[in-house]
Design a protein around this motif. Structure first.
Motif: not given
Lengths: 339, 277
Positions: A154-159, B24-35
């Motif tokens: 992922l782009p770091l800023i996105v993280t 834990v690894v995927l949750f932030p990605v999931y949160a983006v989609i939900v958000g």
């Protein structure tokens, strides 16, 4: 060895053969043959240099020039007005004196050390645990192994932005989880509490770096010979002993280089912090990189920014000799086709 | 019997542990989609909903209008970075592995050191150097700067790959009368296809994900990649989280596509670049 081998005529059989065959009259012929050989060799040398030319030009322009220029800048008295010019008045050590007396700069240096040490420790422990986990043949491990690298892509800023969303005071997923499972009763102010903010960027950076450690350590563990593990098992070594006394020593070179690269990545971290905290609150998460950006691009004190940059560069380059040492096999290697 | 049982349950325990780690690894990605599907009211309600609550496409329609130009800019920069990386790195890596040049050790050492140099150090100077050379606020300037992520890595990975090509292949081409350039272009490059793809994928992701050079070199110009677009959204005091998350979802697309299409290249590139590098 490499250069001498290539020299035409140095032990080149063509000359010797032609000399014996044609006897004493061969002086002239031998000479032309030598020239023919020489041009072929020269042509290859020239081709090699031409293949390298774009890379050499690029390195000079995009790396050497900025690095040298950064050193120059750090000894100059810059102002917004001097940006258009290539040089500014000489300032002596004023910029360095400023950095060492500036409390934000010194805390940024300390934060960088804390952040780096904390990140590497967390990334190594979790990354190694996951790497060991993936060596067990369990259902779903292939899928797991490929998904685990997502944070790295992922782009770091996105993280940074995602973690800002997750760590929000109200409506953040982290606080929601802590309250839902009963660990916390009130939302925790992760981002605006100066004591917690450094932990927040640390957690985000560990999340980000674990895949790198996992992948590298996993591939090293795959290369440990089965016989060695079996022999240790036969000798009655327990799992912990096998790990500590057999496996870790074998993969030590990879552990070293992983730490080294992890260090280099971590002292560079910028986007993540800008997205997550912007260096705040009250400079609590200001690192060398973010403060240098602030000095140069927000206060337009490019000289001071450059002085701080040079401190960062020295810090990062401390491990250069070690890196070169660990990469020595790759450095020495040559398989010249143009023999 | 018992041993088999215990090893079977151990395996399931490992599956469980891995699943937990992946959450834990995927949750932030999931949160983006939900958000990205939540309404502004939901996002400011002070509660995080684990599943989309009153899902809406409003954020996406906002973002498609506001960010599609930025996505295009990012694509140009990413493709440009990949192209530059290939033009510079493929021939250089070939020369550094298959030609005996006096400069090889020096150049490979300096590439290793280039990988260490922090981007902020380069960005500060490049900003002024680019002012001087009229490369500020331009695609070429940004692409040259973004190449600093990709090019040293690309040369080292490709060089490691070229070592595995047998020299006989090139000798055969030369015997057939091919010039040095023809040998390289017609024989070597096609054989190195997988390594070249790895390098191009990484350079693309570097160009796509770059933020620091976009932030420093494109000061208030019309050119604005998606990473900068997201950051600008954040700048306000009341962040429009729905729009930020929808933009973040767009910014994650290339990583997802690469993960599906170029999985094996990514994994091999990561390990090759680091261990051999």
């Amino acid at each position: 060895m490499s250069y001498a081998d290539m020299k035409p005529g140095a032990g080149a059989p063509a000359h010797t053969i032609s000399a014996t065959r044609q006897g004493s009259t061969s002086h002239k012929t031998g000479g032309t043959q030598k020239t023919g050989h020489l041009t072929a060799w020269r042509r290859r040398q020239l081709a090699g240099w031409l293949f390298l030319a774009p890379a050499i030009a690029y390195i000079l322009f995009a790396f050497a020039l900025p690095i040298v220029y950064n050193v120059m800048l750090s000894f100059e008295l810059t102002s917004p007005a001097t940006i258009g010019h290539f040089t500014a008045p000489f300032a002596g050590l004023a910029n360095y004196r400023f950095i060492l007396n500036d409390p934000t700069s010194t805390t940024a240096i300390i934060h960088t050390f804390e952040f780096t040490a904390g990140s590497l420790a967390g990334q190594f422990i979790i990354g190694f645990a996951l790497a060991l986990l993936f060596t067990v043949r369990f259902p779903g491990r292939t899928v797991g192994r490929s998904l685990v690298i997502i944070p790295w892509l992922l782009p770091l800023i996105v993280t940074g932005v995602i973690f800002k969303f997750l760590f929000q005071l109200e409506g953040g997923a982290v606080n929601q989880l802590l309250i839902d499972i009963g660990i916390a009763h009130h939302p925790i102010d992760w981002l605006d509490n100066p004591h917690l903010a450094l932990w927040t960027i640390l957690i985000a950076n560990i999340w980000l770096g674990v895949p790198f450690f996992t992948l590298l350590l996993y591939s090293a563990l795959q290369d440990v010979p089965v016989e060695v593990k079996e022999a240790a098992l036969m000798d009655g070594a327990g799992p912990w002993q096998r790990l500590r006394l057999v496996i870790v020593p074998i993969i030590m070179p990879v552990i070293e280089i992983t730490f080294l690269l992890g260090f280099v990545f971590t002292v560079k971290v910028f986007d993540l912090v800008i997205g997550l905290t912007g260096g705040g609150p009250a400079n609590a998460t200001q690192l060398i990189t973010t403060w240098s950006y602030n000095l140069s691009f927000q206060q337009f004190s490019f000289g001071e920014g450059a002085a701080l940059n040079n401190i960062l560069l020295v810090l990062a380059l401390i491990c250069a000799p070690l890196y070169l040492l660990l990469s020595r096999d790759s450095l020495r290697r040559s398989s010249g086709a143009a023999r | 019997m018992t041993r088999l049982d215990s090893s079977r349950s151990l395996r399931w325990l490992c599956t469980l542990a891995a699943a937990l780690a992946l959450v834990v690894v995927l949750f932030p990605v999931y949160a983006v989609i939900v958000g990205s599907f939540e309404s502004t009211q939901t996002l400011f309600s002070g509660t995080f909903y684990w599943l989309p609550h009153a899902a809406t496409l409003a954020n996406y329609s906002t973002v498609i209008q506001a960010q599609s130009g930025h996505v295009l800019t990012s694509l140009i920069v990413a493709l440009g970075t990949a192209a530059l990386a290939l033009i510079v790195a493929v021939p250089a890596a070939y020369a550094l592995s298959k030609y005996r040049l006096r400069v090889t050790v020096v150049l490979v050492s300096s590439l290793l050191i280039c990988q260490i140099v922090p981007s902020i150090v380069l960005a500060t100077s490049l900003f002024i150097v680019f002012h001087w050379t009229h490369l500020v606020n331009s695609y070429p300037g940004l692409i040259i700067a973004d190449g600093t992520y990709a090019i040293p890595f690309a040369i080292l990975v490709l060089r490691a790959f070229f070592f595995s090509l047998p020299n006989e292949v090139m000798q055969a081409a030369r015997v057939d009368g091919a010039s040095e350039w023809q040998t390289f272009y017609r024989i070597v490059v096609p054989l190195a296809r997988s390594a070249v793809i790895t390098v191009a994928v990484f350079a693309f992701l570097n160009g796509w994900g770059d933020f620091i050079f976009a932030l420093t070199i494109l000061s208030g110009s019309g050119i604005e990649p998606i990473t900068l677009g997201i950051y600008t959204y954040l700048g306000n005091y009341s962040t429009d989280w729905g729009a930020v998350m929808a933009s973040a979802a767009f910014a994650m697309v290339p990583a997802g596509v690469m993960l599906v299409l170029a999985q094996r290249y990514i994994a091999s590139g990561l390990t090759a670049g680091s261990v051999v590098g």
